[in-house]
Write a protein that holds these residues in place. Sequence first.
Motif, PDB file in Angstrom:
ATOM      1  N   LYS A 120      38.414  42.185  46.305  1.00  0.00           N
ATOM      2  CA  LYS A 120      37.903  43.364  47.028  1.00  0.00           C
ATOM      3  C   LYS A 120      38.233  44.648  46.273  1.00  0.00           C
ATOM      4  CE  LYS A 120      35.870  41.571  50.579  1.00  0.00           C
ATOM      5  NZ  LYS A 120      34.425  41.779  50.797  1.00  0.00           N
ATOM      6  N   LEU A 121      39.406  44.695  45.652  1.00  0.00           N
ATOM      7  CA  LEU A 121      39.762  45.911  44.893  1.00  0.00           C
ATOM      8  C   LEU A 121      38.843  46.061  43.675  1.00  0.00           C
ATOM      9  CD1 LEU A 121      43.648  45.716  45.123  1.00  0.00           C
ATOM     10  CD2 LEU A 121      42.212  47.543  46.058  1.00  0.00           C
ATOM     11  N   ARG A 122      38.521  44.936  43.048  1.00  0.00           N
ATOM     12  CA  ARG A 122      37.610  44.989  41.896  1.00  0.00           C
ATOM     13  C   ARG A 122      36.209  45.411  42.347  1.00  0.00           C
ATOM     14  NH1 ARG A 122      39.852  39.372  39.234  1.00  0.00           N
ATOM     15  NH2 ARG A 122      41.497  40.295  37.904  1.00  0.00           N
ATOM     16  N   GLU A 123      35.764  44.879  43.493  1.00  0.00           N
ATOM     17  CA  GLU A 123      34.438  45.262  44.012  1.00  0.00           C
ATOM     18  C   GLU A 123      34.419  46.749  44.364  1.00  0.00           C
ATOM     19  OE1 GLU A 123      33.592  40.875  46.020  1.00  0.00           O
ATOM     20  OE2 GLU A 123      33.548  42.667  47.291  1.00  0.00           O
ATOM     21  N   ALA A 124      35.589  47.268  44.756  1.00  0.00           N
ATOM     22  CA  ALA A 124      35.678  48.706  45.083  1.00  0.00           C
ATOM     23  C   ALA A 124      35.573  49.551  43.821  1.00  0.00           C
ATOM     24  CB  ALA A 124      36.995  48.983  45.800  1.00  0.00           C
ATOM     25  N   GLY A 125      35.947  48.949  42.667  1.00  0.00           N
ATOM     26  CA  GLY A 125      35.871  49.690  41.405  1.00  0.00           C
ATOM     27  C   GLY A 125      37.201  49.886  40.717  1.00  0.00           C
ATOM     28  N   ALA A 126      38.288  49.331  41.292  1.00  0.00           N
ATOM     29  CA  ALA A 126      39.593  49.428  40.617  1.00  0.00           C
ATOM     30  C   ALA A 126      39.668  48.339  39.549  1.00  0.00           C
ATOM     31  CB  ALA A 126      40.716  49.248  41.634  1.00  0.00           C
ATOM     32  N   THR A 127      40.535  48.556  38.547  1.00  0.00           N
ATOM     33  CA  THR A 127      40.776  47.522  37.533  1.00  0.00           C
ATOM     34  C   THR A 127      42.075  46.818  37.873  1.00  0.00           C
ATOM     35  OG1 THR A 127      39.743  48.973  35.912  1.00  0.00           O
ATOM     36  CG2 THR A 127      41.064  47.127  35.055  1.00  0.00           C
ATOM     37  N   VAL A 128      42.004  45.499  38.112  1.00  0.00           N
ATOM     38  CA  VAL A 128      43.211  44.726  38.454  1.00  0.00           C
ATOM     39  C   VAL A 128      43.225  43.496  37.567  1.00  0.00           C
ATOM     40  CG1 VAL A 128      44.544  43.627  40.286  1.00  0.00           C
ATOM     41  CG2 VAL A 128      42.956  45.480  40.859  1.00  0.00           C
ATOM     42  N   GLN A 129      44.339  43.268  36.866  1.00  0.00           N
ATOM     43  CA  GLN A 129      44.387  42.070  36.029  1.00  0.00           C
ATOM     44  C   GLN A 129      45.781  41.479  35.982  1.00  0.00           C
ATOM     45  OE1 GLN A 129      43.345  45.163  33.232  1.00  0.00           O
ATOM     46  NE2 GLN A 129      44.270  43.873  31.610  1.00  0.00           N
ATOM     47  N   ALA A 130      45.831  40.154  35.848  1.00  0.00           N
ATOM     48  CA  ALA A 130      47.107  39.473  35.680  1.00  0.00           C
ATOM     49  C   ALA A 130      47.604  39.779  34.265  1.00  0.00           C
ATOM     50  CB  ALA A 130      46.924  37.977  35.861  1.00  0.00           C
ATOM     51  N   VAL A 131      48.860  40.190  34.143  1.00  0.00           N
ATOM     52  CA  VAL A 131      49.468  40.407  32.831  1.00  0.00           C
ATOM     53  C   VAL A 131      50.711  39.527  32.778  1.00  0.00           C
ATOM     54  CG1 VAL A 131      48.609  42.769  32.556  1.00  0.00           C
ATOM     55  CG2 VAL A 131      50.793  42.364  33.698  1.00  0.00           C
ATOM     56  N   ASP A 132      51.287  39.396  31.610  1.00  0.00           N
ATOM     57  CA  ASP A 132      52.450  38.522  31.458  1.00  0.00           C
ATOM     58  C   ASP A 132      53.574  38.949  32.418  1.00  0.00           C
ATOM     59  OD1 ASP A 132      54.916  37.843  28.882  1.00  0.00           O
ATOM     60  OD2 ASP A 132      54.080  36.597  30.498  1.00  0.00           O
ATOM     61  N   GLY A 133      53.867  38.097  33.398  1.00  0.00           N
ATOM     62  CA  GLY A 133      54.965  38.383  34.335  1.00  0.00           C
ATOM     63  C   GLY A 133      54.613  39.370  35.421  1.00  0.00           C
TER      64      GLY A 133
END
Length: 428
Positions: free
Chosen positions: A270-283
């Motif tokens: 939902k945050l990505r659909e809103a336009g925010a950038t969210v990604q899994a990073v190491d740890g």
Amino acid sequence: MDKLLIRGGRPLNGEVLVSGAKNAALPELCAALLTAEPVTLLNVPQLQDVSTMLKLIRNMGVSAERSQDGTVRIDAGGLNTPEAPYELVKTMRASVLALGPLLARFGEATVSLPGGCAIGSRPVDQHIKGLAAMGAEIVVEHGYMIAKLPAGWTRLRGARITTDMVTVTGTENFLMAAALAEGETVLENAAQEPEISDLAEMLIAMGARIEGHGTSRIRIQGVDQLHGCTHRVVADRIEAGTFLCAVAATGGDVVLRHGRADHLDAVIEKLREAGATVQAVDGGIRVHSAGGATLKAQGFRTTEYPGFPTDMQAQFMALNCIAQGTATVTETIFENRFMHVNELVRLGARIQVDGKVAVIEGLASTSARLSGATVMATDLRASASLVIAGLVADGETVVDRIYHLDRGYDCMEAKLRGLGADIERMKA
Ligand code: EPZ
């Protein structure tokens, strides 16, 4: 009563540590009652609810030592009072989690009915139904559940349990009870939250035989006894989700250390659909946003895991209030979980509620903005929603009754200040 004073308008940047999960630590403190051997829990969050649970088990004759680094050492060898009294249970519904372990280890338990709370009546009828299916005789008298085994029984017996609805703490009670029951227990519509899996992993480390945790069907083969263990509490996905929404709303670039993106699929989507950038990073998880006014409001329905969590509904609504467009939010789990709405409206939000449905008109569509005011927290996640709104509102926001916030967030204002927020606690 303590209050939080927030001056809005500052972005959040940097790195923040996600604490251990409240909703894993609470059942896991109760799981320690299942053995007479010492149990060590690591990464236990510093929360009011954890303090209450420690008081509850110490009241039973259990020794429990908490150190500053989040380690809790429990020795239930001296447990001599299988009871959870009303004056403690009334402040924390999760006390019901003592019922299963006490019945499993001692064959008896006297646990106060939790009573309702702000978000709903919170009945425990399904807990009683499932434990009764395992042989427990439970009567409710004078506000207490008085449970014991039938005459001649030395332990609970495995059963096939299907509850009327998915229940998180119900599933946890059944897991703990079944671990020491005679024979096999099958939970047919088990809750699938990560906290259930974390509890199961702890029980397996204690010698329990469990498979299927994390799915809707869990099988448990009872064993004669369980031994001690050392277990690290899983990171709190709701604290992490709360920070994701805060950064999306204020704008900024933050890494949530220890956050588990794989525990937050529905919220991250939902945050990505809103336009925010969210990604899994190491740890951890990295979130970047240009601010709530640049995002699109997102509709969603709360459902059981892995769907959109009810515990994230209020926080995401605060984000929707300042975004573009109109969004519809439906709360399907609890009957009264919109009490943050009236307080958000006092900050200038445009929200219409009709039963379980709230329609939010994002202010960015009209170039309007939230404006700071004094607002009152009513429950744990509503408090978090008001903090997020205060972080973006023009001027000063005072959030009153933040004892609600302290139940479930570990030093939230310190963590937010570390990311650049202008927020301070005003002692009563
Ligand atoms: C757990 O509460 C969490 N608490 C809640 O988190 C969370 O909101 C909830 O699960 C739903 O995800 C802990 O884990 C300590 P349920 P729980 O039993 O177990 C009804 C927070 O903010 N029901 O899954 O109490 C119930 O009324 C807290 O951290 C019955 O009718 O919730 C609700 O409508 C708030 N009879 C639905 O089922 C029962 O015997 C789901 O409740 C049990 C539940």
